[in-house]
Write a protein that holds these residues in place. Structure first.
Motif, mmCIF file in Angstrom:
data_model
loop_
_atom_site.group_PDB
_atom_site.id
_atom_site.type_symbol
_atom_site.label_atom_id
_atom_site.label_comp_id
_atom_site.label_asym_id
_atom_site.label_seq_id
_atom_site.Cartn_x
_atom_site.Cartn_y
_atom_site.Cartn_z
ATOM 1 N N ILE A 131 2.178 4.768 18.501
ATOM 2 C CA ILE A 131 2.267 4.981 17.061
ATOM 3 C C ILE A 131 3.225 3.980 16.410
ATOM 4 C CG2 ILE A 131 4.090 6.718 17.261
ATOM 5 C CD1 ILE A 131 2.789 8.191 14.909
ATOM 6 N N ALA A 132 4.242 3.526 17.155
ATOM 7 C CA ALA A 132 5.184 2.550 16.594
ATOM 8 C C ALA A 132 4.488 1.227 16.298
ATOM 9 C CB ALA A 132 6.351 2.337 17.562
ATOM 10 N N ASN A 133 3.534 0.828 17.167
ATOM 11 C CA ASN A 133 2.806 -0.423 16.945
ATOM 12 C C ASN A 133 1.930 -0.332 15.695
ATOM 13 O OD1 ASN A 133 3.946 -1.377 19.313
ATOM 14 N ND2 ASN A 133 2.191 -0.792 20.577
ATOM 15 N N VAL A 134 1.307 0.828 15.515
ATOM 16 C CA VAL A 134 0.463 1.014 14.333
ATOM 17 C C VAL A 134 1.324 1.009 13.078
ATOM 18 C CG1 VAL A 134 -1.208 2.539 13.205
ATOM 19 C CG2 VAL A 134 -1.204 2.320 15.695
ATOM 20 N N ASN A 135 2.486 1.649 13.148
ATOM 21 C CA ASN A 135 3.384 1.666 11.988
ATOM 22 C C ASN A 135 3.864 0.268 11.623
ATOM 23 O OD1 ASN A 135 3.359 4.419 11.436
ATOM 24 N ND2 ASN A 135 5.002 4.861 12.894
ATOM 25 N N LEU A 136 4.103 -0.563 12.632
ATOM 26 C CA LEU A 136 4.571 -1.925 12.376
ATOM 27 C C LEU A 136 3.534 -2.703 11.574
ATOM 28 C CD1 LEU A 136 6.963 -3.823 12.985
ATOM 29 C CD2 LEU A 136 5.692 -4.607 15.005
ATOM 30 N N ARG A 137 2.281 -2.553 11.937
ATOM 31 C CA ARG A 137 1.211 -3.220 11.194
ATOM 32 C C ARG A 137 1.062 -2.612 9.797
ATOM 33 N NH1 ARG A 137 -3.773 -3.603 15.590
ATOM 34 N NH2 ARG A 137 -2.617 -4.651 17.286
ATOM 35 N N LEU A 138 1.126 -1.307 9.725
ATOM 36 C CA LEU A 138 0.899 -0.617 8.454
ATOM 37 C C LEU A 138 1.963 -0.974 7.429
ATOM 38 C CD1 LEU A 138 -0.991 1.480 7.128
ATOM 39 C CD2 LEU A 138 0.525 3.267 7.984
ATOM 40 N N ARG A 191 1.008 2.887 -4.330
ATOM 41 C CA ARG A 191 2.106 3.084 -3.377
ATOM 42 C C ARG A 191 1.869 2.199 -2.156
ATOM 43 N NH1 ARG A 191 5.811 7.300 -2.137
ATOM 44 N NH2 ARG A 191 4.929 8.664 -3.737
ATOM 45 N N THR A 192 2.926 1.563 -1.691
ATOM 46 C CA THR A 192 2.822 0.782 -0.463
ATOM 47 C C THR A 192 2.653 1.718 0.724
ATOM 48 O OG1 THR A 192 5.221 0.779 -0.283
ATOM 49 C CG2 THR A 192 4.199 -1.111 -1.374
ATOM 50 N N PRO A 193 2.033 1.252 1.799
ATOM 51 C CA PRO A 193 1.778 2.140 2.949
ATOM 52 C C PRO A 193 3.060 2.717 3.531
ATOM 53 C CG PRO A 193 0.497 0.115 3.124
ATOM 54 C CD PRO A 193 1.446 -0.083 1.988
ATOM 55 N N ARG A 194 2.985 3.979 3.875
ATOM 56 C CA ARG A 194 4.104 4.669 4.506
ATOM 57 C C ARG A 194 3.780 4.920 5.973
ATOM 58 N NH1 ARG A 194 5.744 9.732 0.810
ATOM 59 N NH2 ARG A 194 3.504 9.903 0.411
ATOM 60 N N PRO A 195 4.779 5.079 6.839
ATOM 61 C CA PRO A 195 4.522 5.267 8.266
ATOM 62 C C PRO A 195 3.756 6.555 8.549
ATOM 63 C CG PRO A 195 6.837 5.633 7.757
ATOM 64 C CD PRO A 195 6.216 5.050 6.527
ATOM 65 N N CYS A 249 -2.020 -9.836 6.612
ATOM 66 C CA CYS A 249 -2.108 -10.314 7.995
ATOM 67 C C CYS A 249 -1.632 -9.230 8.949
ATOM 68 C CB CYS A 249 -1.271 -11.580 8.188
ATOM 69 S SG CYS A 249 -1.860 -13.004 7.262
ATOM 70 N N VAL A 250 -2.310 -9.119 10.093
ATOM 71 C CA VAL A 250 -1.894 -8.194 11.143
ATOM 72 C C VAL A 250 -1.787 -8.966 12.450
ATOM 73 C CG1 VAL A 250 -2.804 -6.097 10.086
ATOM 74 C CG2 VAL A 250 -4.303 -7.485 11.497
ATOM 75 N N ASP A 251 -0.772 -8.617 13.240
ATOM 76 C CA ASP A 251 -0.552 -9.264 14.528
ATOM 77 C C ASP A 251 -1.217 -8.415 15.605
ATOM 78 O OD1 ASP A 251 0.296 -10.767 16.609
ATOM 79 O OD2 ASP A 251 2.411 -10.182 16.485
ATOM 80 N N VAL A 252 -2.228 -8.967 16.255
ATOM 81 C CA VAL A 252 -2.982 -8.255 17.286
ATOM 82 C C VAL A 252 -2.727 -8.921 18.625
ATOM 83 C CG1 VAL A 252 -5.256 -7.458 18.039
ATOM 84 C CG2 VAL A 252 -4.742 -7.655 15.594
#
Length: 905
Positions: free
Chosen positions: A555-562, A573-577, A883-886
């Motif tokens: 979930i931390a990786n998804v939050n980092l992208r989000l 509103r900007t995305p929240r975790p 951009c997302v880091d995959v």
């Protein structure tokens, strides 16, 4: 109610020259008594004991009728605010002649105190004749305070008119003309608009007016400024708005009785009910005339251009679904020249500290442009109580007025021409909790809980409880029809047994051309949010950590992208975790599903689960477009079915919930009423926040909500009638406080379709920029350019990459009419023309998943490297770009905002 413990005998109040001085319980009254001198008056103020006993009995038994005096009060009579209960007379003859109000002046103090009376304070001492009138006023105030304390001990639900500041105030006489001058009406309008804009209480608005009077008053002038009290504001709101009526429900059998003045006898159960007692118990609801509100709307707010002409509107493709008018139900149910409206019924929790919930009936005209529908949400009626209302009784006056509007219509005047307009109720929007109440059917968790088909639901055991699955992997079920539903309703009423989930006939079945199956349509807003919550819980909740689809450890990786995503100005509103998803609002869930989820889950969620989820995303993107073809609807239906059927194998049959099952009926919804955003609950749910904000006190919450609706109408009427009398300064202020939506800075310069914002930069263009402008055939002279960072095109704000003030937004990526992707560097204004400097981005062959998403495109990470110049008219729309880091590989994503029509701000 527990009986109060009686106090001992009261001590006699003594005067100044008495040896045994005993202070009374009210020091203020004691001072007045002593001020009268040491000699006794010839007679004392009457206690009014016999009538007090009647009032005490009335407080215990609301059905007890008070005896009325034979004599009417003279003009000199001083009447307490509770004049329905008792009156106090200043005339000796009236006191002595009336047997109901006369106390035995020869009765001793001990005899008086032995009687049970309503008030603790007993005034039986002589008072000087010249101070009698002043003392009677004090007694009236004390009596009023005591009666309020007694009423609080009776358990009740108060729906009477009360001030939100919990202060006593005079009763506002209805129907009185307001003798205001034009300038006083303008001041009233600006004050009411300010109150509405900043959600002020009446006391706050009154204090603002007092402060304005103090600041504007001239010390040398004797003329007092015009001041508006809160009572005067309330009178003005009632005077300039539609009438508010109170409708009663029998407390025993819950049958509707309409408007009642005093006492009514229920025709169903035969019980006799007192209107005041029924009001205190909360067996009433409030109603605002639809006809009057529509009349006010057309006379004061809407012009002929604001109402969409169905046959004259411009369409992208005449065969596509582009609004609610393109659906089959509109063309079948709404004749030429008629208007239609969509209404909404749902419960709203008005306060976190109260169990009371409001059940408003809201409606909006379908013939208004999309941006005006959210601005003109109207309310027909309001129920406030702990329990849910019986919809068949609650909606009767609404049903009756809808029938009248369809057959007779309403009249309004425009340019001194009287116009008759007929209106029909087209469809009803509600969530899965309110919809069965309206249809009179079983809930979604009961057998045959779907009101659109005959799926019985499969009862399954899950955890410690049970659930009902709507799996269609083994079998699909036929759709319901209106004729079958009416037949089942009649049979259910005759036999007393539920027939295929139908319990009886709904009051809405009598609406003209109202299909009880298709017009009580599903709401994608609630269905999609509930489906998103279900799958997000499956992926990230730790209780599913042992299942193959769980990614709770990542979930931390998804939050980092989000959290790295910078959306456009369309997104509020900007995305929240994901840990905060319990606090996400509806629009946040929408953007998570359609825009953020697939890029953020890439290479984190296993491929087969990501591809399965992408089926839902693709189907939603197809039906949410501004122009939807019939083939788009067919493909979307296929993707929805594939998504729902595959849940059994991937996640288990128990996860095919009712909200997910509704997605299989979305094809019929689009065919009947157009895209989901044309009849979505989103604008009504957004309006619920205004309902909550209008409640300032737990007392009289229903009145406060309806008065807020009346306030909107009063502002509209005053603004329309006073527009020609206001100066420019007053008009500008009024526009600033009544404008809805985002407030942009005024344009510095307008060049063709471009409205340039802010101050231009004074800089010298680089050779590369001059070369780009020369290639675009721009006519220019040396140092003859203005450089801007912001521009408004077709209502959308575009920023350059150098604009740093909006750090949490990215409004620099544009989609051109040629289909190319362009990043804006700056806006260059030459004489009589505007060009845009920037870079082109090429598409990349990388894929986010195996399912092609029509609204998302993967771009190359870097632009082509050559600065280009295009004409501003080539820009078609703004894109969401991030951009997302995959796994060390960067994906640049460009997304068309298909939710722009749904998420109007």
């Amino acid at each position: 109610m527990a009986e109060k413990k009686k106090r001992g005998p009261y001590k006699q109040y003594q005067f100044r020259d008495s040896k045994d001085k005993v202070l009374p319980r009210t020091t203020h009254l004691s001072q007045q008594l002593n001020a009268g001198g040491g000699e006794r008056a010839e007679r004392s103020l009457p206690c009014n004991k016999p009538l007090f006993k009647h009032v005490k009995r009335r407080a215990i038994d609301p059905h007890y009728e008070l005896p009325q005096p034979d004599l009417a009060p003279e003009p000199s009579t001083i009447t307490s605010p509770h004049d329905d209960h008792f009156e106090m007379f200043t005339s000796d003859e009236e006191i002595l002649d009336d047997p109901l109000v006369t106390a035995d002046i020869h009765q001793s103090d001990a005899e008086i105190c032995d009687e049970e009376i309503l008030f603790d304070l007993v005034l039986d001492e002589p008072i000087l004749q010249n101070n009698l009138e002043m003392h009677q006023e004090d007694v009236a105030v004390l009596c009023e305070d005591k009666m309020e304390e007694e009423e609080k001990e009776v358990e009740e639900v108060d729906v009477e008119v009360e001030d939100e500041d919990d202060e006593e105030e005079e009763e506002v006489a209805e129907g009185n003309n307001l003798n205001f001058t034009i300038q006083e009406q303008i001041k009233l309008l600006m004050l009411l608009a300010t109150k509405k804009r900043h959600n002020l209480t009446y006391s706050a608005a009154e204090n603002i007016m007092k402060l304005a009077g103090i600041l504007s008053s001239d010390s040398t002038s004797d003329s007092s400024p015009f001041l508006l009290s809160k009572n005067l504001m309330k009178r003005a709101i009632k005077f300039f708005s539609s009438s508010l009526s109170e409708h009663h429900i029998c407390p025993n059998c819950q049958k509707y009785h309409g408007i009642v003045e005093k006492v009514f006898t229920c025709s169903a159960c035969g019980s006799e009910c007192d209107a005041d007692h029924n009001r205190k118990k909360g067996n009433v609801f409030l109603y605002l005339s639809i006809k009057d509100q529509l009349k006010s709307l057309f006379e004061c707010c809407l012009s002929d251009e604001d109402v969409v002409k169905i046959n004259m509107r411009e369409k992208i493709n005449q065969y596509n679904y582009e609004d609610i008018f393109d659906g089959k139900k509109y063309s079948k149910s709404v004749p030429a020249g008629y208007l239609s409206f969509t209404f909404f019924v749902d419960g709203v929790q008005v306060a976190t500290t109260s169990k009371n919930s409001a059940w408003p009936v809201l409606f909006v005209l379908n013939e208004l442009p999309v941006h005006l529908r959210q601005r003109h949400v109207l309310m027909a009626c309001l129920w406030l109580g702990v329990k849910k209302p019986d919809m068949n009784e609650y909606l009767k006056p609404f049903r009756d007025e809808c029938i009248e509007l369809a057959s007779v219509g309403f009249n309004y005047k425009k340019n001194n021409i009287s116009i008759n307009q007929k209106v029909k109720a087209l469809t009803c929007v509600s969530d899965s909790v309110a919809r069965p109440l309206l249809r009179r059917s079983t809930q979604f968790n009961g057998r045959f809980g779907c009101g659109l088909c005959y799926h019985p639901g499969i009862r399954m055991r899950t955890g410690r409880g049970t659930c009902r699955s709507y799996s269609i992997a083994q079998q699909q079920y036929p759709l319901r029809t209106h004729e079958e539903l009416v037949q089942h309703a009649k049979l259910a009423e005759e036999t007393g047994r539920v027939q295929y989930g139908i319990k009886g006939m709904s009051v809405l079945a009598t609406l003209p051309d109202f299909d009880m199956v298709q017009c009580l349509d599903l709401d994608l807003f609630h269905a999609l949010v509930n489906a998103a919550k279900r799958f997000t819980a499956l992926w990230f909740d730790k209780k599913f950590s042992q299942r193959p689809f769980s990614i709770s450890s990542k979930i931390a990786n998804v939050n980092l992208r989000l959290k790295s995503i910078t959306p456009t100005a369309d997104v509020s509103r900007t995305p929240r975790p994901l840990e905060d998803r319990s606090d996400w609002r509806g629009h946040e869930w929408y953007y998570w599903v359609i825009v953020y989820s697939v890029p953020c889950l890439k290479s984190i969620l296993p491929a087969k689960y990501l591809n399965h989820w992408a089926l839902l995303v693709k189907a939603l993107a197809l039906v949410m477009q501004n122009s939807v073809t019939k083939s788009d609807v067919a493909y979307a239906d296929r993707y929805f079915l594939q998504f729902v059927v595959a849940i059994d194998e991937l996640y288990g049959k128990s996860n095919v919930t009712f909200s997910i099952h509704l997605l299989t009926h979305l094809k019929q919804s689009v065919e009947n009423f157009g895209q989901p955003w044309t009849h979505s609950a989103f604008i009504f749910e957004s309006f619920n926040s205004e309902i909550k904000n209008s409640v300032k006190s737990s007392n009289g919450a229903a009145i406060q909500i309806l008065t807020n609706m009346q306030l909107n109408e009063a502002i509209r009427r005053l603004k329309d009638s006073l527009h020609e009398f206001m100066n420019e300064k007053q008009k500008n202020y009024l526009d600033s406080v009544t404008k809805v939506g985002n407030r942009l800075a005024s344009s510095d310069i307008v060049v063709g379709p471009a409205h340039l914002l802010g101050k231009p930069k004074k800089c010298v263009l680089s050779p590369e920029a001059l070369t780009a402008l020369q290639r675009s055939s721009c006519v220019w002279r040396k140092n003859d350019f203005l450089i801007y960072d912001r521009c408004v095109l077709s209502g959308e704000v575009f920023h350059s990459t150098g604009y740093l003030k909006a750090s949490k937004q990215n409004n620099s990526m544009a989609l051109l009419e040629s289909g190319q992707y362009f990043e804006i560097v700056s806006f260059v204004v030459s004489p009589n023309d505007c060009h845009v400097l920037g870079y082109f981005y090429e598409t990349d062959r990388k894929k986010l998943c195996d399912v092609g998403l029509p609204h998302i495109q993967v771009l190359k990470t870097k632009h082509e490297g050559t600065l280009r110049a295009i004409h501003v008219s080539q820009i078609q729309s703004r894109l969401l770009s991030f951009c997302v880091d995959v796994g060390g590989d960067t994906f640049r994503v460009a997304c068309v905002n298909v939710l722009k029509s749904e998420m109007l701000t």
